[in-house]
Design a protein around this motif. Structure first.
Motif, short mmCIF file in Angstrom:
data_model
loop_
_atom_site.label_atom_id
_atom_site.label_comp_id
_atom_site.label_asym_id
_atom_site.label_seq_id
_atom_site.Cartn_x
_atom_site.Cartn_y
_atom_site.Cartn_z
N TYR A 173 37.56 31.41 71.21
CA TYR A 173 36.81 30.15 71.15
C TYR A 173 37.00 29.55 69.75
O TYR A 173 36.62 30.16 68.74
CB TYR A 173 35.33 30.44 71.42
N GLY A 194 36.11 26.67 67.08
CA GLY A 194 35.07 25.66 66.79
C GLY A 194 33.73 26.11 67.36
O GLY A 194 33.07 25.37 68.08
N GLU A 254 35.03 29.90 63.47
CA GLU A 254 34.34 28.76 62.88
C GLU A 254 34.61 28.79 61.38
O GLU A 254 34.51 29.85 60.77
CB GLU A 254 32.83 28.87 63.18
N PHE A 255 34.96 27.64 60.79
CA PHE A 255 35.30 27.68 59.36
C PHE A 255 34.17 27.22 58.45
O PHE A 255 34.27 27.35 57.22
CB PHE A 255 36.61 26.97 59.05
N THR A 308 27.63 26.47 73.08
CA THR A 308 28.48 26.73 74.26
C THR A 308 28.88 28.20 74.30
O THR A 308 28.91 28.81 75.38
CB THR A 308 29.73 25.82 74.22
N ASP A 339 37.35 23.34 70.72
CA ASP A 339 36.47 22.17 70.57
C ASP A 339 36.20 21.99 69.07
O ASP A 339 35.13 22.31 68.59
CB ASP A 339 35.17 22.40 71.35
N VAL A 340 37.21 21.47 68.35
CA VAL A 340 37.06 21.38 66.90
C VAL A 340 36.85 19.95 66.38
O VAL A 340 36.53 19.77 65.21
CB VAL A 340 38.25 22.01 66.13
N ASP A 374 39.75 29.59 59.46
CA ASP A 374 40.25 28.24 59.74
C ASP A 374 41.19 28.33 60.94
O ASP A 374 42.23 29.00 60.87
CB ASP A 374 41.00 27.75 58.49
N ALA A 375 40.85 27.63 62.01
CA ALA A 375 41.64 27.71 63.25
C ALA A 375 43.03 27.10 63.12
O ALA A 375 43.87 27.29 64.00
CB ALA A 375 40.88 27.05 64.39
N GLN A 391 38.73 17.42 65.38
CA GLN A 391 39.41 16.99 64.15
C GLN A 391 40.80 16.43 64.46
O GLN A 391 41.27 16.53 65.60
CB GLN A 391 39.44 18.11 63.11
C1 LIG Z 1 32.14 19.65 68.01
S1 LIG Z 1 31.70 21.01 67.03
C2 LIG Z 1 31.76 22.35 68.18
C3 LIG Z 1 30.60 22.46 69.13
C4 LIG Z 1 30.65 23.78 69.88
N1 LIG Z 1 31.97 23.98 70.42
C5 LIG Z 1 29.66 23.86 71.00
O1 LIG Z 1 29.91 23.28 72.06
O2 LIG Z 1 28.64 24.54 70.86
C6 LIG Z 1 33.16 21.31 66.13
C7 LIG Z 1 33.11 22.55 65.27
O3 LIG Z 1 34.43 22.88 64.89
C8 LIG Z 1 34.43 23.35 63.58
N2 LIG Z 1 35.80 23.20 63.06
C9 LIG Z 1 36.47 22.05 62.78
N3 LIG Z 1 37.69 22.32 62.31
C10 LIG Z 1 37.82 23.68 62.30
C11 LIG Z 1 38.86 24.56 61.92
N4 LIG Z 1 40.02 24.11 61.45
N5 LIG Z 1 38.64 25.88 62.02
C12 LIG Z 1 37.47 26.36 62.50
N6 LIG Z 1 36.44 25.57 62.87
C13 LIG Z 1 36.61 24.24 62.78
C14 LIG Z 1 33.39 22.48 62.87
O4 LIG Z 1 32.92 23.09 61.67
C15 LIG Z 1 32.32 22.36 63.97
O5 LIG Z 1 31.35 23.37 63.84
#
Ligand SMILES: C[S@@+](CC[C@H](N)C(=O)[O-])C[C@H]1O[C@@H](n2cnc3c(N)ncnc32)[C@H](O)[C@@H]1O
Length: 221
Positions: free
Chosen positions: A72, A74, A97-98, A80, A142-143, A122-123, A145
């Motif tokens: 998973y 993000g 999660e980063f 979720t 689901d990140v 970092d994903a 970005q």
């Molecule tokens: C939209 S939220 C996710 C919501 C979560 N999936 C849920 O439904 O409960 C996006 C998450 O991705 C993380 N994120 C963004 N870029 C990332 C990366 N490169 N590596 C890890 N996490 C990342 C953000 O810090 C944020 O917490």
């Protein structure tokens, strides 16, 4: 009305969905708890979880089983992830999660759920955690970005096996606010296809998440 037709440990409750609570009596995000037969169900809010929104909007491919191993990307505070943890109760969910702030909240959730395996990483750099994660049955991303599709493809290369299914949640506005979401969706889908992934199903997440789409895919042979 309660229907268990989506997958094991997932119930339809009127026009909502719910999962069987792995940790009876404990809520994760103030969701409603319901008693059903000998189980406790947690209502799954489609405005807080894109996977719930996809299910309510008619998702037909649901690759999560009770013993699935999931990567998973993000994980955020675990909203979720916690429902996937209910569903894959005998599996493992490697949760990347980063943000240290979000990870602190995630740890609160995962301390009661042994199948949630937190990774503060970092994903975009799967090479940093590939020694910690096995090949998985499902990759969920689901990140929100800019390089969300590239990051998903890269993780797919590292952690997929023959029948791995991928679920990519695309937020058009994170890629380019000046371009129509339908154009972004087409562009991101063709990136998946160019990298050997076949899109099996696509589902818009409106009205729960505006300008979002879910792509369900697998390796094309
Ligand atoms: C939209 S939220 C996710 C919501 C979560 N999936 C849920 O439904 O409960 C996006 C998450 O991705 C993380 N994120 C963004 N870029 C990332 C990366 N490169 N590596 C890890 N996490 C990342 C953000 O810090 C944020 O917490």
């Amino acid at each position: 009305m309660l229907v268990n037709g989506i997958g094991e440990n997932v119930y339809q409750v009127d026009n909502q969905v719910a999962t069987v609570n792995l940790t009876p009596g404990i809520q994760v995000y103030q969701e409603k708890l319901l008693e059903f037969e000998d189980k406790e169900l947690r209502l799954w809010n489609p405005r807080r979880s894109k996977l719930a929104a996809a299910i309510i909007n008619g998702l037909s491919i649901f690759p999560f089983e009770r013993d699935s191993v999931v990567l998973y990307l993000g994980a955020s505070a675990g909203t979720t992830c916690s429902h996937i943890s209910d569903i894959c109760c005998d599996g493992r969910i490697y949760s990347v999660e980063f943000s240290a702030t979000m990870m602190r909240e995630f740890l609160d959730v995962s301390k009661n759920r042994p199948n949630l395996l937190p990774l503060l990483e970092d994903a975009t750099r799967p090479s940093k955690y590939h020694h910690l994660v096995e090949s998985v049955d499902v990759i969920y991303s689901d990140v929100a970005q800019v390089h969300q599709t590239e990051l998903f493809i890269e993780n797919f290369k590292y952690f997929s096996k023959e029948n791995t299914k991928g679920i990519l949640m695309i937020k058009a506005r994170s890629i380019d606010v000046t371009v129509k979401p339908s154009i972004i969706f087409r562009q991101e889908k063709s990136k998946l296809e160019q990298h050997g992934l076949k899109v099996l199903e696509e589902i818009r997440l409106d009205p729960y998440e505006k300008d979002h789409i879910a792509y369900i895919c697998e390796k094309s042979f």
